[in-house]
Design an enzyme around this catalytic site. Structure first.
Site, PDB file in Angstrom:
ATOM      1  N   ARG A 155      57.040  40.970  39.442  1.00 49.42           N
ATOM      2  CA  ARG A 155      56.634  41.802  40.602  1.00 49.42           C
ATOM      3  C   ARG A 155      57.040  40.953  41.953  1.00 49.42           C
ATOM      4  NH1 ARG A 155      50.821  44.286  42.253  1.00 49.42           N
ATOM      5  NH2 ARG A 155      51.711  45.414  43.931  1.00 49.42           N
ATOM      6  N   GLU A 173      50.561  48.633  36.113  1.00 49.22           N
ATOM      7  CA  GLU A 173      51.933  48.099  36.737  1.00 49.22           C
ATOM      8  C   GLU A 173      52.580  47.077  35.730  1.00 49.22           C
ATOM      9  OE1 GLU A 173      49.341  47.430  40.194  1.00 49.22           O
ATOM     10  OE2 GLU A 173      51.295  47.782  41.398  1.00 49.22           O
ATOM     11  N   ARG A 230      42.076  46.552  55.706  1.00 48.34           N
ATOM     12  CA  ARG A 230      43.250  47.222  56.508  1.00 48.34           C
ATOM     13  C   ARG A 230      42.788  48.435  57.334  1.00 48.34           C
ATOM     14  NH1 ARG A 230      47.663  46.524  51.993  1.00 48.34           N
ATOM     15  NH2 ARG A 230      46.313  45.238  50.859  1.00 48.34           N
ATOM     16  N   HIS A 249      53.721  49.724  46.589  1.00 51.14           N
ATOM     17  CA  HIS A 249      52.763  50.191  45.142  1.00 51.14           C
ATOM     18  C   HIS A 249      53.633  51.133  44.684  1.00 51.14           C
ATOM     19  CE1 HIS A 249      48.563  50.256  47.570  1.00 51.14           C
ATOM     20  NE2 HIS A 249      48.827  49.118  46.696  1.00 51.14           N
ATOM     21  N   ASN A 269      52.957  38.497  37.699  1.00 50.05           N
ATOM     22  CA  ASN A 269      52.632  38.780  39.300  1.00 50.05           C
ATOM     23  C   ASN A 269      52.072  37.677  39.907  1.00 50.05           C
ATOM     24  OD1 ASN A 269      51.620  39.620  41.657  1.00 50.05           O
ATOM     25  ND2 ASN A 269      50.195  41.575  40.452  1.00 50.05           N
ATOM     26  N   GLY A 329      40.267  55.208  42.915  1.00 45.60           N
ATOM     27  CA  GLY A 329      40.730  56.518  42.148  1.00 45.60           C
ATOM     28  C   GLY A 329      40.378  56.625  40.895  1.00 45.60           C
TER      29      GLY A 329
END
Ligand code: ADP
Length: 394
Positions: free
Chosen positions: A90, A381, A240, A179, A9, A332
């Protein structure tokens, strides 16, 4: 036969990596180089439950790749660089060109660079990472794993904006979503845990980290997602704004004489939890301020939860029901109170959180009689990238 697969990444000044033994899905080493381009770049390297951290000059991504490979050799994780059979990268934006992870050849690489127009902060850097590994490991296959690819199954009536059609045709302005790797991973993991075929489940996946997005998954495919043309859209995030009335931007531009790039900065870096609370972009800090009576912080958390609930309702309607609600990402996975406020008063829809299971951070946190399962799944990921490399390249 065991394959050693690297998951990469690359950010503008960082390079994150994990080396896996596949198909065993065992992490052999992982780490991170930060502050690339500086004399005091930071290199964190972990292997065999040991962690090393040092400061060193790293001029560019090519040098960062050399540092990683040297560390793998030095610590005996590999004996020869040829042992690494493939590298998964990624990549932020795959546009409409990539609807799945793909082997990178010259054409694919130039496509990724062209798509830099849609993701100027990410794709050029991702391409740089790919080039650096192609040079350092010419024998190893390269695979691009795109944040957008999973959402390419959205239908036009969901991905189109109600703008003049030519903006889609001429400029590719549409919703892409991001995502995707995370949503795909947690949906599959959850189906496996339930012992049910993924295609039999209607799922809403909530990836809530610094960036946050929801994804509606039906028959194993993304049918809708909250991010759009850019990762700014959808729910409110750390810095954001998420969706706002677009007419606010020309209004503010005129009032405050702001340029387009200043407006971009406003909605990308100064809004969300940070902008509303005035405290921080970090959910924990805002939670703490709210618990100490800071009203703006309390409101920021309420707006954050409300927007997520709006999308849950909308996706539930689109899919004609819901079997599983998944929480993932830093917020989460960890914030009991975020999950509690998002699920509050949704019992009528079959979404009933069990407070004790939620507090205990169990994997399934719905009440016994609830029709919708609520799952807390740690995203991974990097592992998804390694799996895709095995599927596409090996
Ligand atoms: P990124 O999108 O950068 O990968 P993460 O998925 O790591 O971000 O999520 C970062 C967010 O998760 C931050 O807002 C942080 O406050 C929040 N977070 C992490 N741990 C906890 C926790 N224990 N309780 C509440 N929020 C948490």
């Amino acid at each position: 036969m065991t394959q050693k697969i690297m998951a990469i990444n690359a950010g503008s000044s960082s390079l994150k990596f994990q080396l896996f033994a596949m198909p065993q899905e065992q992490v052999l080493a992982k780490g991170l180089i930060e502050r690339i381009g500086h004399q005091d770049a930071q290199f964190t390297f972990a292997y065999h439950q040991q962690q090393r951290r040092r400061s060193l000059p790293v001029a560019d991504h090519a040098q960062a790749v050399q540092c990683v490979l040297e560390a793998l050799l030095e610590h005996g994780v590999i004996q020869r660089i040829e042992e690494i059979s493939a590298v998964g990268h990624r990549v932020a934006h795959g546009g409409e060109a990539f609807n799945d992870s793909a082997l990178i050849d010259d054409q694919a690489l130039s496509e990724i660079e062209t798509l830099g127009e849609l993701a100027p902060l990410h794709n050029p850097v991702n391409a740089m990472g790919i080039r650096a590994f192609l040079t350092a490991l010419p024998h190893a296959k390269a695979v691009g794993v795109f944040d957008t690819a999973y959402h390419q199954t959205m239908s036009p009536d969901h991905f189109l904006y109600a703008l003049p059609y030519r903006y889609y045709q001429e400029m590719g302005i549409r919703r892409y979503g991001f995502h995707g790797t995370s949503h795909k991973y947690v949906a599959q993991t959850c189906a496996d845990l339930l012992g049910k075929p993924l295609c039999s489940l209607r799922i809403i996946s909530c990836h809530l980290g610094n960036g946050a997005s929801l994804c509606a998954i039906q028959q194993g495919r993304s049918v809708n997602t909250s991010m759009g043309f850019t990762p700014l859209a959808g729910v409110a995030m750390g810095t954001r704004s998420g969706d706002i009335d677009p007419a606010i931007l020309p209004f503010v531009a005129e009032k405050e004489k702001r340029t387009p790039s200043e407006l971009n900065q406003l909605i990308n870096s100064q809004s969300g939890l940070l902008g509303l609370s005035g405290v921080s972009n970090d959910y924990r800090d805002v939670e703490q301020a709210a618990s100490q009576g800071n009203e703006q912080a309390r409101l920021a958390l309420a707006v954050f939860a409300n927007r997520i609930r709006d999308f849950i309702g909308s996706y539930l309607v689109q899919m004609g029901g819901l079997d599983v609600l998944i929480f993932t990402g830093g917020i989460g996975e960890n914030s009991r109170s975020a999950r509690r406020s998002i699920c509050a008063r949704l019992q009528e829809l079959g979404i009933s959180l069990d407070d004790q299971r939620n507090e205990a951070n169990q994997t399934f946190i719905q009440q016994d009689n609830a029709s919708v399962r609520i799952a807390v799944i740690n995203t991974n990921e990097e592992l998804m990238i390694a799996r895709d490399v095995m599927r596409v390249a090996i």
